[in-house]
Write a protein that holds these residues in place. Sequence first.
Motif, PDB file in Angstrom:
ATOM      1  N   VAL A 280     -20.432-121.599 -45.886  1.00  0.00           N
ATOM      2  CA  VAL A 280     -19.043-121.357 -45.506  1.00  0.00           C
ATOM      3  C   VAL A 280     -18.028-121.917 -46.490  1.00  0.00           C
ATOM      4  O   VAL A 280     -17.067-121.247 -46.861  1.00  0.00           O
ATOM      5  N   GLU A 281     -18.231-123.144 -46.977  1.00  0.00           N
ATOM      6  CA  GLU A 281     -17.203-123.822 -47.758  1.00  0.00           C
ATOM      7  C   GLU A 281     -17.377-123.661 -49.271  1.00  0.00           C
ATOM      8  O   GLU A 281     -16.477-123.165 -49.948  1.00  0.00           O
ATOM      9  N   ASN A 282     -18.513-124.074 -49.790  1.00  0.00           N
ATOM     10  CA  ASN A 282     -18.731-124.034 -51.233  1.00  0.00           C
ATOM     11  C   ASN A 282     -19.495-122.759 -51.587  1.00  0.00           C
ATOM     12  O   ASN A 282     -20.709-122.760 -51.800  1.00  0.00           O
ATOM     13  N   VAL A 283     -18.746-121.649 -51.617  1.00  0.00           N
ATOM     14  CA  VAL A 283     -19.369-120.338 -51.780  1.00  0.00           C
ATOM     15  C   VAL A 283     -18.674-119.545 -52.881  1.00  0.00           C
ATOM     16  O   VAL A 283     -17.503-119.769 -53.201  1.00  0.00           O
ATOM     17  N   ALA A 284     -19.413-118.611 -53.464  1.00  0.00           N
ATOM     18  CA  ALA A 284     -18.892-117.707 -54.486  1.00  0.00           C
ATOM     19  C   ALA A 284     -19.377-116.303 -54.149  1.00  0.00           C
ATOM     20  O   ALA A 284     -20.251-116.117 -53.292  1.00  0.00           O
ATOM     21  N   ILE A 285     -18.820-115.306 -54.851  1.00  0.00           N
ATOM     22  CA  ILE A 285     -19.165-113.921 -54.511  1.00  0.00           C
ATOM     23  C   ILE A 285     -19.259-113.074 -55.770  1.00  0.00           C
ATOM     24  O   ILE A 285     -18.509-113.259 -56.729  1.00  0.00           O
ATOM     25  N   THR A 286     -20.208-112.136 -55.752  1.00  0.00           N
ATOM     26  CA  THR A 286     -20.402-111.195 -56.846  1.00  0.00           C
ATOM     27  C   THR A 286     -20.933-109.892 -56.258  1.00  0.00           C
ATOM     28  O   THR A 286     -21.247-109.817 -55.068  1.00  0.00           O
ATOM     29  N   GLY A 287     -21.034-108.868 -57.084  1.00  0.00           N
ATOM     30  CA  GLY A 287     -21.557-107.604 -56.586  1.00  0.00           C
ATOM     31  C   GLY A 287     -21.601-106.554 -57.673  1.00  0.00           C
ATOM     32  O   GLY A 287     -21.048-106.724 -58.771  1.00  0.00           O
ATOM     33  N   HIS A 288     -22.240-105.435 -57.344  1.00  0.00           N
ATOM     34  CA  HIS A 288     -22.469-104.344 -58.294  1.00  0.00           C
ATOM     35  C   HIS A 288     -21.878-103.052 -57.752  1.00  0.00           C
ATOM     36  O   HIS A 288     -22.107-102.699 -56.593  1.00  0.00           O
ATOM     37  N   SER A 289     -21.091-102.358 -58.566  1.00  0.00           N
ATOM     38  CA  SER A 289     -20.566-101.037 -58.225  1.00  0.00           C
ATOM     39  C   SER A 289     -19.686-101.099 -56.966  1.00  0.00           C
ATOM     40  O   SER A 289     -18.674-101.800 -56.963  1.00  0.00           O
ATOM     41  N   MET A 290     -20.059-100.403 -55.887  1.00  0.00           N
ATOM     42  CA  MET A 290     -19.320-100.551 -54.632  1.00  0.00           C
ATOM     43  C   MET A 290     -19.286-102.015 -54.213  1.00  0.00           C
ATOM     44  O   MET A 290     -18.280-102.497 -53.679  1.00  0.00           O
ATOM     45  N   GLY A 291     -20.368-102.736 -54.444  1.00  0.00           N
ATOM     46  CA  GLY A 291     -20.405-104.162 -54.130  1.00  0.00           C
ATOM     47  C   GLY A 291     -19.526-104.984 -55.046  1.00  0.00           C
ATOM     48  O   GLY A 291     -19.002-106.025 -54.655  1.00  0.00           O
ATOM     49  N   GLY A 292     -19.352-104.525 -56.282  1.00  0.00           N
ATOM     50  CA  GLY A 292     -18.412-105.179 -57.180  1.00  0.00           C
ATOM     51  C   GLY A 292     -16.998-105.041 -56.664  1.00  0.00           C
ATOM     52  O   GLY A 292     -16.206-105.989 -56.706  1.00  0.00           O
ATOM     53  N   PHE A 293     -16.670-103.834 -56.175  1.00  0.00           N
ATOM     54  CA  PHE A 293     -15.384-103.656 -55.501  1.00  0.00           C
ATOM     55  C   PHE A 293     -15.281-104.596 -54.310  1.00  0.00           C
ATOM     56  O   PHE A 293     -14.255-105.256 -54.108  1.00  0.00           O
ATOM     57  N   GLY A 294     -16.346-104.666 -53.491  1.00  0.00           N
ATOM     58  CA  GLY A 294     -16.327-105.519 -52.308  1.00  0.00           C
ATOM     59  C   GLY A 294     -16.096-106.972 -52.655  1.00  0.00           C
ATOM     60  O   GLY A 294     -15.387-107.693 -51.940  1.00  0.00           O
TER      61      GLY A 294
END
Length: 298
Positions: free
Chosen positions: A151-165
């Motif tokens: 919940v607190e110490n988090v990051a986000i990445t993704g590919h294509s549609m997931g990159g948009f997300g």
Amino acid sequence: MTFQIKQEIASCGGKLMKLSHPSKKTGTEMEVNVYLPKQYFHKQDQSIPVLYYLSGLTCSPQNASEKAFWQPQADKYGFALVFPDTSPRGEGVPDDPEESWDFGISASFYVDATQEPYKKNYQMFSYIHDELPRELSQFFENKGNSKLDFVENVAITGHSMGGFGALSAFLKLYPERKYKSCSAFAPITFPSKVQWGQKAFGGYLGQEEEKWKPYDPGHLLKMTTNIGSDKILIHQGTGDPFYKNQLKPELLLEASKGTSWDGKINLNLVEGFDHSYYFVSTFVPEHAEFHAKNLGLI
């Protein structure tokens, strides 16, 4: 809420857990894969941070788990990985009536739908960024030798549609600093201006373009103030067949001009690479290091 452990797989120095659980947000059974790095199995003084990876059109939690080679990087730096599904699935979940692959099941665009017949099940933004982290926290509490921070110490990445997300969630939730960092592989950067995004936004959110802006990175850049140090990392292959007509990362740079994000988007055009996981896996180490720094692991 209870997760069912469908499979536990030894992978690199840790373990990949294939889970499923009933979601109140989507009204369906949802699958999610979680990679526990080798550090999880040894007592840690601090909790282990988490990187969320959002997959692209037609994908499931399996694609990146099997083909992106994130696990060695998770072991190297000491972060866990969460691979959510790309949409609700199951009997009664509405799909694209035209049976296309860029809308409906496995193509949720990670928004909370407001239009019939999709709004009952396609509540993916709330599911991924609210319900899933809370439920994973409860499920893993007091399990293993180390605490996982979903919940607190988090990051986000993704590919294509997931990159948009990833871009959308990072910017949409930026005022509360939900994610410490954001990166993307060949993302749909300004969906309001391309066919994939127009179809998805129109179908899930309605035809009024004003209702698209709260999810569109191209608009969110102008609605969110960078605190001064945060950067976004993007890689895009020049051999990607979708580069020029659907992804258009240069549009995001143009949209950032004159905003607090001007100069904060690190767009890397890499010669010859396509849209596949050969491309993604090649640059995963660079993205892993980027997130590890922002999660306090380097």
